[in-house]
Design a protein around this motif. Structure first.
Motif, PDB file in Angstrom:
ATOM      1  N   CYS A 462       0.849  -1.188   0.000  1.00 40.87           N
ATOM      2  CA  CYS A 462       0.000   0.000   0.000  1.00 40.87           C
ATOM      3  C   CYS A 462       0.886   1.240   0.000  1.00 40.87           C
ATOM      4  O   CYS A 462       2.115   1.146   0.113  1.00 40.87           O
ATOM      5  CB  CYS A 462      -0.929   0.002   1.213  1.00 40.87           C
ATOM      6  SG  CYS A 462      -0.058  -0.133   2.789  1.00 40.87           S
ATOM      7  N   THR A 463       0.272   2.416  -0.111  1.00 38.74           N
ATOM      8  CA  THR A 463       1.051   3.651  -0.184  1.00 38.74           C
ATOM      9  C   THR A 463       1.476   4.107   1.213  1.00 38.74           C
ATOM     10  O   THR A 463       0.926   3.670   2.223  1.00 38.74           O
ATOM     11  CB  THR A 463       0.243   4.764  -0.877  1.00 38.74           C
ATOM     12  OG1 THR A 463      -1.016   4.908  -0.209  1.00 38.74           O
ATOM     13  CG2 THR A 463       0.017   4.432  -2.331  1.00 38.74           C
ATOM     14  N   THR A 464       2.441   5.027   1.231  1.00 40.61           N
ATOM     15  CA  THR A 464       3.049   5.430   2.505  1.00 40.61           C
ATOM     16  C   THR A 464       2.094   6.179   3.423  1.00 40.61           C
ATOM     17  O   THR A 464       2.414   6.352   4.605  1.00 40.61           O
ATOM     18  CB  THR A 464       4.285   6.314   2.248  1.00 40.61           C
ATOM     19  OG1 THR A 464       3.935   7.361   1.329  1.00 40.61           O
ATOM     20  CG2 THR A 464       5.420   5.504   1.649  1.00 40.61           C
ATOM     21  N   GLU A 465       0.938   6.598   2.937  1.00 43.18           N
ATOM     22  CA  GLU A 465      -0.022   7.245   3.836  1.00 43.18           C
ATOM     23  C   GLU A 465      -0.540   6.255   4.884  1.00 43.18           C
ATOM     24  O   GLU A 465      -1.100   6.657   5.915  1.00 43.18           O
ATOM     25  CB  GLU A 465      -1.192   7.819   3.042  1.00 43.18           C
ATOM     26  CG  GLU A 465      -2.024   6.769   2.330  1.00 43.18           C
ATOM     27  CD  GLU A 465      -2.973   7.367   1.311  1.00 43.18           C
ATOM     28  OE1 GLU A 465      -4.003   7.938   1.719  1.00 43.18           O
ATOM     29  OE2 GLU A 465      -2.679   7.281   0.108  1.00 43.18           O
ATOM     30  N   PHE A 466      -0.337   4.959   4.624  1.00 41.40           N
ATOM     31  CA  PHE A 466      -0.791   3.929   5.556  1.00 41.40           C
ATOM     32  C   PHE A 466       0.345   3.386   6.430  1.00 41.40           C
ATOM     33  O   PHE A 466       0.169   2.349   7.082  1.00 41.40           O
ATOM     34  CB  PHE A 466      -1.440   2.766   4.789  1.00 41.40           C
ATOM     35  CG  PHE A 466      -2.702   3.140   4.078  1.00 41.40           C
ATOM     36  CD1 PHE A 466      -3.899   3.275   4.766  1.00 41.40           C
ATOM     37  CD2 PHE A 466      -2.698   3.389   2.719  1.00 41.40           C
ATOM     38  CE1 PHE A 466      -5.063   3.636   4.117  1.00 41.40           C
ATOM     39  CE2 PHE A 466      -3.860   3.754   2.049  1.00 41.40           C
ATOM     40  CZ  PHE A 466      -5.050   3.874   2.751  1.00 41.40           C
ATOM     41  N   ILE A 467       1.466   4.069   6.470  1.00 45.73           N
ATOM     42  CA  ILE A 467       2.617   3.507   7.187  1.00 45.73           C
ATOM     43  C   ILE A 467       2.323   3.361   8.680  1.00 45.73           C
ATOM     44  O   ILE A 467       2.750   2.391   9.322  1.00 45.73           O
ATOM     45  CB  ILE A 467       3.888   4.349   6.936  1.00 45.73           C
ATOM     46  CG1 ILE A 467       5.130   3.569   7.363  1.00 45.73           C
ATOM     47  CG2 ILE A 467       3.809   5.727   7.607  1.00 45.73           C
ATOM     48  CD1 ILE A 467       6.418   4.142   6.807  1.00 45.73           C
ATOM     49  N   ARG A 470       0.485   0.138   9.756  1.00 46.84           N
ATOM     50  CA  ARG A 470       1.157  -1.166   9.837  1.00 46.84           C
ATOM     51  C   ARG A 470       1.100  -1.714  11.265  1.00 46.84           C
ATOM     52  O   ARG A 470       0.896  -2.913  11.488  1.00 46.84           O
ATOM     53  CB  ARG A 470       2.609  -1.067   9.391  1.00 46.84           C
ATOM     54  CG  ARG A 470       3.272  -2.438   9.251  1.00 46.84           C
ATOM     55  CD  ARG A 470       4.781  -2.378   9.191  1.00 46.84           C
ATOM     56  NE  ARG A 470       5.292  -1.603   8.071  1.00 46.84           N
ATOM     57  CZ  ARG A 470       6.593  -1.479   7.818  1.00 46.84           C
ATOM     58  NH1 ARG A 470       7.485  -2.058   8.626  1.00 46.84           N
ATOM     59  NH2 ARG A 470       7.010  -0.760   6.798  1.00 46.84           N
ATOM     60  N   GLN A 487       2.586  -6.103   5.801  1.00 46.69           N
ATOM     61  CA  GLN A 487       2.300  -4.852   5.088  1.00 46.69           C
ATOM     62  C   GLN A 487       3.605  -4.121   4.801  1.00 46.69           C
ATOM     63  O   GLN A 487       4.472  -4.013   5.653  1.00 46.69           O
ATOM     64  CB  GLN A 487       1.389  -3.948   5.925  1.00 46.69           C
ATOM     65  CG  GLN A 487       1.139  -2.600   5.252  1.00 46.69           C
ATOM     66  CD  GLN A 487       0.251  -1.678   6.063  1.00 46.69           C
ATOM     67  OE1 GLN A 487      -0.838  -2.067   6.463  1.00 46.69           O
ATOM     68  NE2 GLN A 487       0.717  -0.456   6.315  1.00 46.69           N
ATOM     69  N   ARG A 488       3.737  -3.611   3.580  1.00 47.34           N
ATOM     70  CA  ARG A 488       4.873  -2.769   3.208  1.00 47.34           C
ATOM     71  C   ARG A 488       4.349  -1.620   2.342  1.00 47.34           C
ATOM     72  O   ARG A 488       3.357  -1.775   1.631  1.00 47.34           O
ATOM     73  CB  ARG A 488       5.943  -3.571   2.456  1.00 47.34           C
ATOM     74  CG  ARG A 488       6.770  -4.465   3.383  1.00 47.34           C
ATOM     75  CD  ARG A 488       7.616  -3.623   4.322  1.00 47.34           C
ATOM     76  NE  ARG A 488       8.453  -4.426   5.215  1.00 47.34           N
ATOM     77  CZ  ARG A 488       8.113  -4.768   6.451  1.00 47.34           C
ATOM     78  NH1 ARG A 488       6.939  -4.395   6.917  1.00 47.34           N
ATOM     79  NH2 ARG A 488       8.927  -5.459   7.200  1.00 47.34           N
ATOM     80  N   GLU A 489       5.018  -0.481   2.400  1.00 48.04           N
ATOM     81  CA  GLU A 489       4.497   0.737   1.798  1.00 48.04           C
ATOM     82  C   GLU A 489       5.430   1.282   0.711  1.00 48.04           C
ATOM     83  O   GLU A 489       6.647   1.254   0.867  1.00 48.04           O
ATOM     84  CB  GLU A 489       4.302   1.814   2.876  1.00 48.04           C
ATOM     85  CG  GLU A 489       3.451   1.356   4.062  1.00 48.04           C
ATOM     86  CD  GLU A 489       4.251   0.583   5.110  1.00 48.04           C
ATOM     87  OE1 GLU A 489       5.511   0.673   5.114  1.00 48.04           O
ATOM     88  OE2 GLU A 489       3.639  -0.147   5.912  1.00 48.04           O
ATOM     89  N   TYR A 490       4.854   1.793  -0.360  1.00 51.87           N
ATOM     90  CA  TYR A 490       5.594   2.439  -1.438  1.00 51.87           C
ATOM     91  C   TYR A 490       5.063   3.868  -1.603  1.00 51.87           C
ATOM     92  O   TYR A 490       3.948   4.202  -1.152  1.00 51.87           O
ATOM     93  CB  TYR A 490       5.433   1.665  -2.753  1.00 51.87           C
ATOM     94  CG  TYR A 490       3.999   1.450  -3.166  1.00 51.87           C
ATOM     95  CD1 TYR A 490       3.309   2.403  -3.919  1.00 51.87           C
ATOM     96  CD2 TYR A 490       3.303   0.301  -2.779  1.00 51.87           C
ATOM     97  CE1 TYR A 490       1.993   2.223  -4.279  1.00 51.87           C
ATOM     98  CE2 TYR A 490       1.979   0.117  -3.127  1.00 51.87           C
ATOM     99  CZ  TYR A 490       1.328   1.078  -3.879  1.00 51.87           C
ATOM    100  OH  TYR A 490       0.017   0.913  -4.223  1.00 51.87           O
ATOM    101  N   ARG A 492       3.255   7.022  -3.111  1.00 49.68           N
ATOM    102  CA  ARG A 492       2.106   7.179  -4.010  1.00 49.68           C
ATOM    103  C   ARG A 492       2.486   8.072  -5.187  1.00 49.68           C
ATOM    104  O   ARG A 492       3.423   8.865  -5.117  1.00 49.68           O
ATOM    105  CB  ARG A 492       0.910   7.757  -3.262  1.00 49.68           C
ATOM    106  CG  ARG A 492       1.122   9.149  -2.711  1.00 49.68           C
ATOM    107  CD  ARG A 492      -0.108   9.637  -1.954  1.00 49.68           C
ATOM    108  NE  ARG A 492      -1.244   9.781  -2.834  1.00 49.68           N
ATOM    109  CZ  ARG A 492      -2.489  10.021  -2.398  1.00 49.68           C
ATOM    110  NH1 ARG A 492      -2.733  10.104  -1.107  1.00 49.68           N
ATOM    111  NH2 ARG A 492      -3.479  10.154  -3.264  1.00 49.68           N
TER     112      ARG A 492
END
Length: 529
Positions: A462-467, A470, A487-490, A492
């Motif tokens: 998911c995107t980093t707004e969800f970091i 986690r 979960q890992r974030e990239y 957006r």
């Protein structure tokens, strides 16, 4: 510098005896539950002077205390495990984890023979025995390993560590042995086993201008071969608090990568979603895995059938085929049952506070004020369970009651751990699939990680707004002791000079500022198509 309190001094003295440094001490003092558990444990044992306890024993006791901070030791079971560590019966983290699982599930007194069997007490591994058992496993699964080559390393190691007696072997020795035997079977790594390396550029002559190559080939998989996505764990690489969950996960997936693209069907996708689609579907395809298209249909008031159709068509237009098309609503009954389970574990409670009251509990408008617990937080579990069923049966209107998770309101600095809402009452439009069957609906924070678990997702991208999410993602899976995906974030995709929000685009459409979702001035994917 202020004088330490008696509790701080007591812990500091005993941490020194256990060979635990200043960092573990600070972490223990920051968490009231862990500090209380340490005080209870240390008050029941007598330690020799500093240096008299092996540092490994201290580390094992630390793992035990942390894992049982919410359990307590009134029944004497934790003290039994502490003594087993001090006596050298439990020598590894895996054995301590097994012991914690045993005492949490054991009703009545500890059965010593049963405990020893469940925790691998007395099982020793000589180098010869380790080599023999690894060889037997590899021989049994030889064809699969030959097909996957070095990609089989992590699933092999995890399976050996979770479903065989080798879980009691020293982890470093086991890893080394698996490494050696796979190398002997497969030989040197080749281009099938590693992403291509970037070729170093030849040094430019002094004063020469860089030459642009018109037809320079760039791998279509480059985003998965280098950088963040290239460094993600392999299937089986995310540890579980219940090791058997990983065994079941790998059996279900065959050790393959499984991802998901989980849009909410409340609008048309914009260009930012193209990156999410490409990463989730592309990452799975690159690794020979599969990707689900899962509709997060938990808010019937905002969902329309046209959005479901448009999302599927866009995914296919971008060149991807979903492994399966699923819906969060496929799991409504199971989600409800887990919500009841959460309450029974004293990890959830029914709250009747207003939005303003909840905001005050979380420190006010800017979250910088003092935080305090909801007045309903410590109501009896039986009362919360009955109130939850009252919510289900339509006895409350929206905003009159909600199920909240009992997380870490006072000690955590992460807002995602401040007793998030798990279920709320909705009485608007009927659900497009379940009609009027449900009066209550799970939130994203409750639904997302559990559906990932149900579908055996290996990489929840998911995107980093969800970091910050986690931590709450992991907390909920662990609280329910189910398989926990990773979960890992990239980053957006953002563009300037346009709007990259479905909610804001919807206002432009409904306000008549544009001709519709497919207006070419918008960066929606239907407009671009």
């Amino acid at each position: 510098m202020s004088e330490p309190t008696p509790e701080e001094a007591f812990l500091a003295e005993n941490f020194a005896k256990l060979g635990l440094g200043e960092k573990p001490l600070k972490e223990a003092l920051r968490n009231k539950k862990i500090a209380a558990a340490w005080n209870e444990v240390l008050s029941e044992i007598e330690l020799p002077e500093e240096g008299g306890v092996d540092a490994k024993v201290g580390a094992l006791l630390s793992a035990l205390v942390t894992a049982t901070k919410d359990v307590g030791g009134a029944d004497g079971k934790r003290a039994f495990v502490v003594n087993a560590v001090l006596e050298g019966k439990l020598k590894s983290k895996a054995q301590v984890e097994a012991a914690v699982k045993y005492i949490k599930g054991k009703k009545g007194d500890v059965d010593v023979a049963e405990f020893d069997k469940e925790c691998g007490v007395g099982i020793e591994f000589t180098p010869e025995k380790l080599e023999k058992e690894v060889r037997a496993y590899i021989e049994e699964h030889k064809n699969t390993i030959l097909g996957q080559r070095y990609k089989a390393f992590t699933p092999t190691l995890v399976t050996l560590k979770t479903s065989t007696d080798l879980k009691w072997a020293p982890p470093a020795d086991l890893k080394k042995e698996v490494d050696a035997q796979l190398a002997a079977l497969l030989g040197p790594k080749d281009e099938c086993d590693a992403p291509p390396k970037k070729q170093p550029k030849a040094p430019a002559a002094a004063g020469a201008k860089p030459v642009k190559t018109e037809n320079e080939e760039i791998s279509k998989n480059r985003m998965f071969e280098e950088g963040f996505l290239a460094g993600l764990h392999r299937p089986g690489g995310n540890e579980q608090i219940v090791p058997e969950n990983m065994e079941a996960h790998l059996n279900a997936t065959g050790g393959r990568v499984f991802t998901r693209f989980p849009p909410e069907p409340n609008g048309y996708l914009h260009i930012g979603h193209s990156k999410a689609i490409t990463i989730n579907f592309g990452f799975a395809r690159y690794h020979g895995g599969e990707c689900y298209l899962r509709y997060d249909d938990t808010n019937p008031e905002a969902e329309e059938e046209r959005y479901f159709t448009a999302i599927r068509e866009i995914v296919e237009w971008l060149g991807f085929q979903p492994y399966k098309i699923t819906y969060a609503s496929d799991h409504f009954q199971r989600l409800y049952e887990l919500a009841e389970d959460l309450i029974k574990r004293d990890k959830g409670y029914i709250c009747h506070c207003s939005a303003e009251e909840v905001n005050l509990q979380r420190g006010g408008k800017d979250n910088r004020g003092p935080r305090f617990e909801c007045k309903h937080r410590n109501r009896p579990t039986e009362e919360s369970l009955q109130e939850f069923r009252n919510m289900r049966d339509g006895k409350y209107k929206p905003k009159e009651a909600m199920l909240r998770m009992k997380q870490d309101m006072l000690n955590s600095g992460n807002p995602q751990m401040w007793d998030l809402t798990a279920y709320r009452v909705l009485d608007g439009a009927p659900h497009h699939r379940t009609g009027d069957e449900w009066k209550i609906y799970p939130t994203y924070d409750f639904t997302h990680c559990l559906c990932d678990s149900f579908e055996n997702i290996s990489h929840s991208l998911c995107t980093t707004e969800f970091i910050n999410s986690r931590e709450s993602y992991d907390w909920l899976c662990n609280a329910l002791e189910i398989y926990r995906p990773q979960q890992r974030e990239y980053g957006r995709l953002n563009l300037t000079g346009t709007i990259m929000s479905k909610r804001k685009i919807a206002k432009l459409v409904s306000g008549g500022y544009v001709r519709g979702w497919n207006d070419p001035r918008l960066y929606t994917l239907v407009a671009i198509r």
